[in-house]
Every structure is written in structure tokens, then in C-alpha cells.
Motif scaffolding. Sequence first.
Motif, PDB file in Angstrom:
ATOM      1  N   GLY A 129     -14.846   6.128   9.380  1.00 17.96           N
ATOM      2  CA  GLY A 129     -13.937   5.260  10.120  1.00 17.96           C
ATOM      3  C   GLY A 129     -13.254   4.260   9.207  1.00 17.96           C
ATOM      4  N   VAL A 130     -14.013   3.675   8.278  1.00 19.75           N
ATOM      5  CA  VAL A 130     -13.429   2.737   7.307  1.00 19.75           C
ATOM      6  C   VAL A 130     -12.381   3.442   6.462  1.00 19.75           C
ATOM      7  N   LEU A 131     -12.726   4.639   5.984  1.00 22.56           N
ATOM      8  CA  LEU A 131     -11.782   5.418   5.180  1.00 22.56           C
ATOM      9  C   LEU A 131     -10.529   5.749   5.987  1.00 22.56           C
ATOM     10  N   GLY A 132     -10.721   6.104   7.243  1.00 22.80           N
ATOM     11  CA  GLY A 132      -9.591   6.437   8.094  1.00 22.80           C
ATOM     12  C   GLY A 132      -8.664   5.259   8.313  1.00 22.80           C
ATOM     13  N   MET A 133      -9.238   4.084   8.524  1.00 24.89           N
ATOM     14  CA  MET A 133      -8.410   2.897   8.728  1.00 24.89           C
ATOM     15  C   MET A 133      -7.641   2.551   7.466  1.00 24.89           C
ATOM     16  N   GLY A 134      -8.246   2.852   6.299  1.00 30.88           N
ATOM     17  CA  GLY A 134      -7.544   2.612   5.045  1.00 30.88           C
ATOM     18  C   GLY A 134      -6.302   3.471   4.893  1.00 30.88           C
ATOM     19  N   LEU A 135      -6.280   4.604   5.587  1.00 30.66           N
ATOM     20  CA  LEU A 135      -5.119   5.497   5.563  1.00 30.66           C
ATOM     21  C   LEU A 135      -4.150   5.195   6.703  1.00 30.66           C
ATOM     22  N   VAL A 136      -4.719   4.928   7.878  1.00 29.39           N
ATOM     23  CA  VAL A 136      -3.895   4.711   9.071  1.00 29.39           C
ATOM     24  C   VAL A 136      -3.137   3.389   9.001  1.00 29.39           C
ATOM     25  N   ALA A 137      -3.786   2.342   8.477  1.00 27.19           N
ATOM     26  CA  ALA A 137      -3.167   1.014   8.459  1.00 27.19           C
ATOM     27  C   ALA A 137      -1.843   0.996   7.696  1.00 27.19           C
ATOM     28  N   PRO A 138      -1.795   1.443   6.425  1.00 30.36           N
ATOM     29  CA  PRO A 138      -0.499   1.419   5.714  1.00 30.36           C
ATOM     30  C   PRO A 138       0.520   2.390   6.290  1.00 30.36           C
ATOM     31  N   ALA A 139       0.042   3.521   6.826  1.00 35.75           N
ATOM     32  CA  ALA A 139       0.986   4.476   7.431  1.00 35.75           C
ATOM     33  C   ALA A 139       1.664   3.853   8.649  1.00 35.75           C
ATOM     34  N   GLY A 140       0.866   3.186   9.489  1.00 33.55           N
ATOM     35  CA  GLY A 140       1.436   2.519  10.654  1.00 33.55           C
ATOM     36  C   GLY A 140       2.344   1.375  10.268  1.00 33.55           C
ATOM     37  N   TRP A 141       1.969   0.633   9.232  1.00 32.33           N
ATOM     38  CA  TRP A 141       2.793  -0.487   8.757  1.00 32.33           C
ATOM     39  C   TRP A 141       4.166   0.016   8.322  1.00 32.33           C
ATOM     40  N   TRP A 142       4.211   1.168   7.634  1.00 31.76           N
ATOM     41  CA  TRP A 142       5.488   1.735   7.196  1.00 31.76           C
ATOM     42  C   TRP A 142       6.282   2.240   8.388  1.00 31.76           C
ATOM     43  N   TRP A 143       5.618   2.914   9.317  1.00 33.34           N
ATOM     44  CA  TRP A 143       6.303   3.496  10.463  1.00 33.34           C
ATOM     45  C   TRP A 143       6.878   2.426  11.377  1.00 33.34           C
ATOM     46  N   LEU A 144       6.226   1.282  11.456  1.00 31.10           N
ATOM     47  CA  LEU A 144       6.650   0.214  12.355  1.00 31.10           C
ATOM     48  C   LEU A 144       7.647  -0.745  11.719  1.00 31.10           C
TER      49      LEU A 144
END
Length: 228
Positions: A129-144
Motif C-alpha cells: 500500500g505504501v509503495l502504491g501510494m508512492g506511485l499513485v500520488a505523483p500520477a494524480g498530482w500530474w493528472w489534476l
Amino acid sequence: MTALFHDFTAWLARPQMLRPSGLRAPGAGLALLRMLGLHLTVLLLVLLPLLGMWQKAMGLPSPEAFDTVSKAMLVPFVVLLAPVAEELAFRGWLTGRVRAVWLVGCGVVAAGFLAMVNFHVYEVPASFGVLGMGLVAPAGWWWLRGRGVVPGFARAFPVLVWLSIAIFALSHLSNYPRFSVALLPMVLPQFWAGLTLSYTRMRIGIIGAMLVHAAANGISIGLVLLSG
């Protein structure tokens, strides 16, 4: 200084979203110096002496947050890492922008996963979950990127800013080896910092808040080291 103090107290009485002026605005540098002066005056001349007497009278322990940090890393940690990380976590999202709020939400979820790992609760899934958030967080930041303010954020802002100040202060109770109600006054310096830094963040910007935070920490830790 008087005008700045009146504006500061008026904002505390009725917190509202502002458009930060930025560091290049006329008078921004002087305003930062004045906020730093106000912050340190109350901290060093009022709060710390009173809390020193309270700590002695109640037999309270000293904070142990930095006992595991080497002397070589103490100053960089207190003056650089802590101000940047804490300002981003507690005040970086106060403009209400969608992607800033997204990052804070991801940080809260990641902290929850880290707590699960620390307390040995479903450690393997939590680690993923920690690893996943490390990937999801910057991806969402770029998309938004380019998105505006979260709907209803301005209306909820007074509650949110006071909540962030309270959580910022109470989180520093973790600096102590044990908890007791008598320790609550010991985080008044952090509560005061939350007030001054929240105003600085909204009036000047997140970099301005980081600079005041770093300077205040640097001067405080310098006085501690000089006094032994």
C-alpha cells in the motif's frame, strides 16, 4: 509592525482564503522579517519561560524526538527537513487546490499504511500500500494539474485552518516518551507556530512559511546548543 499585527489578529478572528503575494511582491521580505520577529518574541520571551516553570513544577519529561538523531544531522533535520515537510503537510494545501488536497489525502493514507507496518498489522499488504501510494500520488498530482479549488473549500476554510493548527500542535506530543494531560501546555509553542505560519502561508506563500519556520527553528536550536 502595528499594521501587520492588526492584519494578523484580524485574520485569526476570521480566517479566510487569500491570494498569496509571493516573495517578489513589494514589502514581502520585510513582512517575513516582522512575522519572524513576532514569532520569536512571543516564543522566547513568553511561552518558553512559562513552560519551563510548568515543566519543572509538574515534573514533566523533556522531549526525546531528537535523541536518536546524530549531532551531525540535527541542524539539517531541524532547519531544513522538518520545516519543508511540515509546511507541505500542514499548510501546503490551504489554498484548496485540487491536486494539493489530493497529495495530502495520499499522505494520510500512506501514513496509515506505515502505521500498520509499524504495529505489525497486515504488514505485507500495508507495505504494498505504501509503495502504491508512492506511485499513485505523483500520477494524480500530474493528472489534476490546472484544476481549480475544491468545491466548498472556501466555506469550510475557517474550520480546516484551525483543525490543521490543532493537529500540528498535538502531533508534537509524540516528541515525549509518555503522554499525560499535563503535557498539553507543552505544545503551546507549536500551536503559536501554527498561527503565525498559517497566516504567513496565506499572506505571502508556502515558501515564505518555510523560510520563517526554518529561521525560527535555526535560531531556537542555536540557542539550545550554545547554552549546552
